[in-house]
Design an enzyme around this catalytic site. Structure first.
Site, mmCIF file in Angstrom:
data_model
loop_
_atom_site.group_PDB
_atom_site.id
_atom_site.type_symbol
_atom_site.label_atom_id
_atom_site.label_comp_id
_atom_site.label_asym_id
_atom_site.label_seq_id
_atom_site.Cartn_x
_atom_site.Cartn_y
_atom_site.Cartn_z
ATOM 1 N N LYS A 177 0.818 -1.218 0.000
ATOM 2 C CA LYS A 177 0.000 0.000 0.000
ATOM 3 C C LYS A 177 0.851 1.267 0.000
ATOM 4 C CE LYS A 177 -0.949 0.209 5.015
ATOM 5 N NZ LYS A 177 -0.433 1.545 5.320
ATOM 6 N N ASP A 178 2.151 1.146 0.299
ATOM 7 C CA ASP A 178 3.056 2.297 0.248
ATOM 8 C C ASP A 178 3.641 2.528 -1.140
ATOM 9 O OD1 ASP A 178 2.732 2.774 2.952
ATOM 10 O OD2 ASP A 178 4.498 1.613 3.542
ATOM 11 N N ARG A 237 -8.307 8.423 2.848
ATOM 12 C CA ARG A 237 -9.246 7.329 2.602
ATOM 13 C C ARG A 237 -9.991 6.960 3.878
ATOM 14 N NH1 ARG A 237 -8.912 2.191 4.120
ATOM 15 N NH2 ARG A 237 -6.773 2.489 4.826
ATOM 16 N N ARG A 238 -9.260 6.800 4.982
ATOM 17 C CA ARG A 238 -9.900 6.470 6.252
ATOM 18 C C ARG A 238 -10.745 7.638 6.760
ATOM 19 N NH1 ARG A 238 -4.335 3.778 8.452
ATOM 20 N NH2 ARG A 238 -4.741 1.619 7.810
ATOM 21 N N ARG A 280 0.928 10.823 12.821
ATOM 22 C CA ARG A 280 2.025 10.182 12.103
ATOM 23 C C ARG A 280 2.864 9.380 13.083
ATOM 24 N NH1 ARG A 280 4.387 12.200 7.703
ATOM 25 N NH2 ARG A 280 5.462 10.203 7.769
ATOM 26 N N ARG A 285 1.967 5.636 17.567
ATOM 27 C CA ARG A 285 0.547 6.005 17.465
ATOM 28 C C ARG A 285 -0.247 5.466 18.657
ATOM 29 N NH1 ARG A 285 -1.059 6.098 11.038
ATOM 30 N NH2 ARG A 285 1.012 6.628 10.271
ATOM 31 N N CYS A 315 -1.816 9.387 -2.209
ATOM 32 C CA CYS A 315 -2.174 9.815 -0.852
ATOM 33 C C CYS A 315 -2.918 11.143 -0.859
ATOM 34 C CB CYS A 315 -0.916 9.942 0.020
ATOM 35 S SG CYS A 315 -0.310 8.364 0.624
#
Length: 302
Positions: A81-82, A129-130, A147, A153, A240
């Protein structure tokens, strides 16, 4: 004995994923000698702003890809996904191992679910997206950027800086941190990022020896599913900077691909499904369908 060097980011998760790939390769090719080379990317250094504002996905791969091109390393392990939709000339995704859980999950300080969270609660995520999908479900919540690696986190959540955060289940599973999860979010309510839960092993296109070694750990079903997702992402010109999601499932020689484009506020959401035998064609067709249904206007506004 062939000596290989795997390039990886230095985070706990990246090292865990790279060590897993190393173990899988050694299981199939026990004669190899494999070392890990830690590489610091710009994404690891710039932690005070959201990814969408400082260059997007490529922040986590550019330095590693340069090391590949310079032949300082032989292969690289990334979270798929990166990976940007387009790779530098001379590099390819050599294989995609079997996928981990694709879902996102909800972590809250008090163990509350997304539905139970009080109005005005602050949810941490730097993913548009989230953000879009959370606000589509709960427009009364406040979404703030967060971040740092997974441990950072979770520490910010415990310190009270956020009431809840959203993370990928795959990362927590790989780090044995699933006890932290308050709620697993279904793909129906929170469509994952393109490639989420999958690893991409990148190598030089001309290095046929490496490509042959990697073929032993490639998963056909995962590979076809993410090919459809990445074709969708590329056709939609996603990054992104845009709230784009895509999730494919390969079964019975067909891929079922669900795609989504949304406004960052979650007020406009375009979602659709496409099924077919050619993953790339399915991805492109779904992108075209969503663009015709209004995604083009949403993307123009972002």
């Amino acid at each position: 004995m062939r000596e290989l060097v795997i390039g990886t980011r230095k985070s706990h998760l990246a090292m865990t994923q790279s060590n897993w790939v190393r173990s899988q390769l050694l299981e199939h090719h026990p004669y190899l000698s494999i070392e890990l080379e830690k590489i610091i990317t710009k994404g690891d250094k710039v932690l005070d702003v959201t990814l969408s504002k400082v260059g997007g996905k490529g922040l986590f791969v550019k330095e590693i890809e340069q090391a590949l091109l310079d032949e300082q390393i032989d292969l690289a392990v990334h979270s798929l996904k990166d990976m940007p939709a387009e790779l530098p000339t001379g590099l390819i995704i050599g294989c995609v191992p079997i996928r981990e859980d694709v879902r996102d999950c909800f972590l809250s300080r008090d163990g509350l679910t997304l539905e139970e969270l009080p109005t005005g609660s602050v949810v941490g995520t730097s993913s548009l997206r989230r953000q879009a999908q959370i606000l589509a479900i709960r427009p009364d919540l406040v979404v703030e950027p967060i971040r740092g690696n997974i441990d950072t986190r979770i520490a910010k959540l415990r310190d009270g800086k956020f009431d809840a955060i959203i993370l990928a289940v795959s990362g927590l599973k790989r780090l044995n941190l699933c006890d932290e999860i308050s709620e697993y979010l279904s793909t129906a309510s929170m469509l994952p990022a393109v490639g989420q839960g999958a690893l991409a092993i990148e190598c030089r296109e001309e290095d046929h020896e490496i490509r042959k070694l990697l073929s032993a750990i490639h998963d056909h079903a995962t590979g076809n599913a993410v090919r459809a997702e990445r074709a969708f992402l590329q056709a939609i010109e996603g990054s992104c900077h845009l709230p784009v999601a895509g999730f494919g499932v390969w079964e019975n020689n067909k891929v079922q691909l669900t795609g989504l484009v949304a406004s960052p506020t979650g007020k406009s959401v375009i979602k659709g499904i496409e099924i077919g035998t050619d993953p790339v064609a399915v991805g492109k067709k779904l992108a075209q369908k969503l663009m015709e249904q209004g995604a083009k206007e949403i993307l123009a506004m972002v």
